[in-house]
Design an enzyme around this catalytic site. Structure first.
Site, PDB file in Angstrom:
ATOM      1  N   LYS A   1       0.848  -1.193   0.000  1.00 50.04           N
ATOM      2  CA  LYS A   1       0.000   0.000   0.000  1.00 50.04           C
ATOM      3  C   LYS A   1       0.886   1.247   0.000  1.00 50.04           C
ATOM      4  CE  LYS A   1      -0.403  -0.054   5.052  1.00 50.04           C
ATOM      5  NZ  LYS A   1      -1.311  -0.029   6.199  1.00 50.04           N
TER       6      LYS A   1
ATOM      7  N   TYR B   1      14.126  31.448   3.648  1.00 51.99           N
ATOM      8  CA  TYR B   1      12.926  32.164   4.079  1.00 51.99           C
ATOM      9  C   TYR B   1      12.991  32.511   5.563  1.00 51.99           C
ATOM     10  CZ  TYR B   1      10.570  31.086  -0.337  1.00 51.99           C
ATOM     11  OH  TYR B   1      10.216  31.006  -1.657  1.00 51.99           O
TER      12      TYR B   1
END
EC number: 5.1.1.1
Length: 823
Positions: A492, A717
């Site tokens: 999965k 940033y």
């Protein structure tokens, strides 16, 4: 094989019993895998018992393919229906017999044999030395890294009568293994590459491991080693006569002095020989590992009497490339198998076997150069033709003068070119469409240019998946299980980030019993890629019922209302569907609780359209000792609930409860099947067997730019990164949109460049991150950066930011290119 043998001759060599029909064929091929049987009428199948399966179980199937001679255990009961049509050579231990037969074949080889051992670099030394010596000799080599108790015998069987020299590598993981390999190989020239920590858990000490490895050289006339490896030198000097030892070093005092002068992208190696003559070699790399490996190669070639000028001609075609088969996404939904260093028949056989194991595509296309083997050219290409027909190649593109001899002899389409440049000028990318393309050629042809042209142009960051490591982990867990216990593997979430289709296909080759996915569309995608294994869907929804039916997927049923809805669908469709019942014993997520059992039994009786394939439960804390009693309580409750359900059925579904951690901690509850998840991918969350598993994935990127900054400069940033002192930073091509977690910002995370740590500085951006490389020398733009892999623990990284390895694995973006390889 050097000499074909009759069954009677093999029985005499092995001192074995012989039963079955008389007048058997000459045996010229030894096989242990049904997928490798090229000429069944001349094959001997050796039935070996391994962690995955027992070769004896496949004998009737292999006999049906045309094989008539079998090497089997004395404990094997010969099936009556083939007892008169096949020959059986019976021995106590088939692996020992395989080794004994290989030793006999080795005895027939008259040319020199070079044996290589050590912890790292064996395969690269072998390949490079093979290319150098191949200019003067017909060379036989171990295929890839065939250096084990089974790999070495198979390598010896690859030596043919026309070979003049053989190069074999030998690896061990525990004491008393090397004697067996040394008895087979009996090398005249030995190379001790180095000694490291690989397989250290199998030995009491580093000294014991060194002594065991050195046993390979007992028959050697000369033994080559690097003088700087002091422990190796001390041991060899204490065991072997000084006349046998050939040392090389950076400085004076060795038999060969090989001093390195590095330049920007290449190096010079100044050779000072024992007679004080000087020669300068030029090599196309600067990293320390390659420079050590190539100096072993140069020393070995000189020891064999090769002229330095001829050695240099061979060096001109070497590059620091990974010696491995790699699967890469290509143009127009094609897949590329990159084997751009191979140059012999043994390597071609392995590459074609790897090709055969991949999921089906529209066509199989082979792009191949001349095979640079001195010997009978017509015989070599006759063998190539047989291999191509056996593997059902649909189209061939040949490059070189000799490969053109196949023109007009193939029963399928082909094109031939004089050289790689001519091919590149004429290559039409639109010709390829959903194809499986094997690109295999000798180094001198530069086939990496073809791979670069055919590769899908996507994001430069890559996630490399080591399929050999995946096989190792699968086999490790198999050793913890009873032979009859089935294995369901969780694929999965894009196979925990690794890429579901390729990993599922590899698991299919490993003969896993079941796959499990989270959602129906994941199962549909696997079916469309040719995956045939049973697939359990953990979270099906009503809208997907028609797809469950259409693609033969097996949904989990977790509540009475969902049971009714699915049963009504099957009734209307007049179909039967296999389902899996989730029993809630403490997870409290999905699943039938104890109070639902009565209703569930009524529904099972009322709706026979739903066939119960299995009953299972989820363990909450199998990986932690603190939850031991709770886990045992879960398992006992599950057994009670399952027994109540099964008592009302006229058939017996499978039962499964254990996840990866549960397999380790609660093997007594393995029941009919286990569910292997994170452990397959190299993470052993209980911590008991960390050293026994191998990380299967390595996330890599590159340096985009390097900047020199002053003290106090800020980075990124919000100016979160601040230079404490003047230094350098590098911007790398990965960010949180690729799955590199933003929590690694500001020193929480680090990466490796040339094996050295570089911390993250400033905030991780969407597509980039910055790292501090102050104090790290010889780093340049374009260099490879390792985010995680065998050298950076995924568990440690997860702990640094307060998460779990599952999250880091599954967060890797689909824009990151997945590359699969066999090392």
């Amino acid at each position: 094989m050097i000499q074909s043998l009759t069954s009677e001759q093999i029985a005499i060599v092995l001192e074995a019993n012989l039963t079955g029909k008389a007048d058997g064929p000459l045996v010229s091929q030894i096989v242990i895998d049904s997928r490798n049987i090229l000429q069944p009428e001349n094959a001997l199948f050796v039935a070996l018992k391994g962690a995955k399966f027992d070769g004896h179980d496949f004998i009737e199937e292999i006999h049906a393919l045309g094989v008539n001679v079998f090497l089997v255990s004395t404990h094997y009961k010969i099936p009556s229906k083939i007892s008169k049509s096949a020959i059986f050579i019976q021995v106590e231990d088939t692996k020992q017999a395989l080794q004994k037969l290989a030793a006999y074949q080795r005895h027939l080889f008259q040319g020199p044999l070079i044996g290589i051992t050590g912890s790292n670099g064996k395969t690269i030394i072998k390949e490079w030395l093979g290319q150098i010596l191949g200019q003067q000799y017909a060379v036989a080599k171990s295929p890839k890294s065939y250096n084990s108790q089974v790999g070495v015998p198979l390598s010896v069987f690859g030596i043919e009568a026309g070979h003049q020299l053989a190069i074999m590598e030998a690896g061990i993981s525990r004491p008393q293994e090397m004697e067996k390999l040394a008895n087979i190989l009996k090398p005249q020239l030995g190379i001790f590459a180095n000694i490291g920590t690989a397989h250290e858990e199998g030995f009491d000490s580093m000294e014991q491991k060194l002594a065991e490895k050195a046993k390979l050289f007992e028959s050697c006339r000369f033994i080559i080693y690097r003088k700087e490896h002091a422990k190796i030198g001390q041991h060899l000097i204490s065991v072997f006569e000084s006349e046998k030892l050939v040392s090389w070093s950076d400085g004076i005092g060795a038999d060969y002095v090989l001093t390195v002068k590095k330049e920007e992208d290449k190096s010079k190696i100044l050779l000072i020989r024992p007679d004080m003559s000087v020669f300068t070699f030029h090599v196309p790399f600067t990293d320390e590992a390659s420079l050590e490996n190539i100096r072993h190669v140069i020393t070995a070639a000189l020891t064999l009497g090769m002229d330095p000028k001829l050695i240099q001609e061979g060096l001109n075609h070497l590059k620091a490339v990974d010696m491995r088969l790699t699967l890469k996404p290509g143009v127009n939904q094609s897949l590329i198998i990159d084997d751009t260093y191979n140059n012999d028949l043994a390597g071609l056989r392995l590459a074609l076997d790897f090709m055969a194991a991949q999921r089906p595509k529209k066509r199989k296309i082979l792009i191949i150069s001349d095979l640079l083997q001195i010997g009978d050219i017509s015989q070599v290409y006759e063998e190539v033709q047989k291999l191509l027909n056996y593997h059902n190649i649909d189209f061939l593109i040949g490059v070189g003068e000799d490969i053109g001899s196949l023109q007009g002899r193939l029963g399928f389409g082909s094109q031939f070119y004089r050289d790689t440049e001519e091919l590149l000028r004429n290559l039409d990318l639109e010709f390829f469409d959903n194809d499986l393309i094997l690109v295999t050629g000798a180094r001198k042809f530069g086939f990496e240019a073809i791979v670069n042209l055919l590769q899908q142009r996507i994001h430069g960051t890559t996630l490399e998946i080591n399929l050999n490591a995946l096989t190792h982990n699968y086999n490790f867990f198999k050793t913890k299980l009873l032979p009859q216990t089935k294995v369901m593997v969780m694929v999965k979430a894009f196979a925990y980030g690794g890429g579901a289709a390729e990993i599922a296909n590899h698991l299919q080759q490993l003969k896993a019993d079941y796959l499990a996915v989270a959602y129906t569309d994941e199962g549909v995608a696997l079916r469309k890629e040719g995956i045939r294994l049973p697939i359990m869907v953990l979270n099906p929804v009503q809208e997907s019922f028609i797809h469950l039916q259409q693609y033969d997927l097996e949904p989990v049923v977790y509540s009475p209302p969902f049971f009714r809805e699915l049963a009504k669908f099957c009734h209307v469709q007049q179909t039967v569907m296999k389902v899996h019942l989730d029993l809630d014993t403490g997870m409290h997520r999905l699943g039938f609780e104890e109070q639902h059992i009565a209703d569930l039994l009524e529904l099972i009786q009322k709706y026979p359209q739903l066939q119960i394939g299995s009953l299972y439960t989820h363990l909450v804390g199998a990986d932690e000792e603190i939850h031991h009693d709770f886990t045992v309580g879960q398992l006992k409750l599950f057994m009670s609930m399952a027994d109540e359900i099964v008592s009302k059925l006229d058939y017996v579904p499978l039962r499964h409860a254990l996840n990866s951690a549960g397999i380790i901690r609660f093997p007594e509850y393995q029941l009919d099947m286990v569910r292997l998840g994170i452990g397959l991918y190299g993470v052993e969350v209980s911590g008991r067997f960390d050293s026994h598993l191998k990380p299967i994935s390595t996330l890599k990127t590159t340096i985009s730019q390097i900047k020199s900054l002053s003290k106090g400069d800020t980075i990124g940033y919000s100016r979160k990164g601040v230079m404490d002192q003047a230094g350098r930073i590098a911007t790398i091509a990965i960010g949180y949109a690729d799955g590199y977690d933003r929590r690694f910002s500001n020193g929480k995370g680090y990466v490796l460049i040339h094996g050295k740590k570089a911390p993250v500085i400033g905030n991780v951006c969407m597509d980039m991150a910055m790292i501090d490389i102050s104090g790290l020398d010889e780093i340049k733009e374009g260099d490879e950066v390792v985010i995680y892999g065998p050298t950076i623990s995924l568990k440690e990284l997860a702990e640094r930011i307060g998460t779990i390895p599952y999250e880091l694995l599954t967060n890797i973006s689909s824009r990151v290119k997945r590359v699969y390889y066999l090392d």
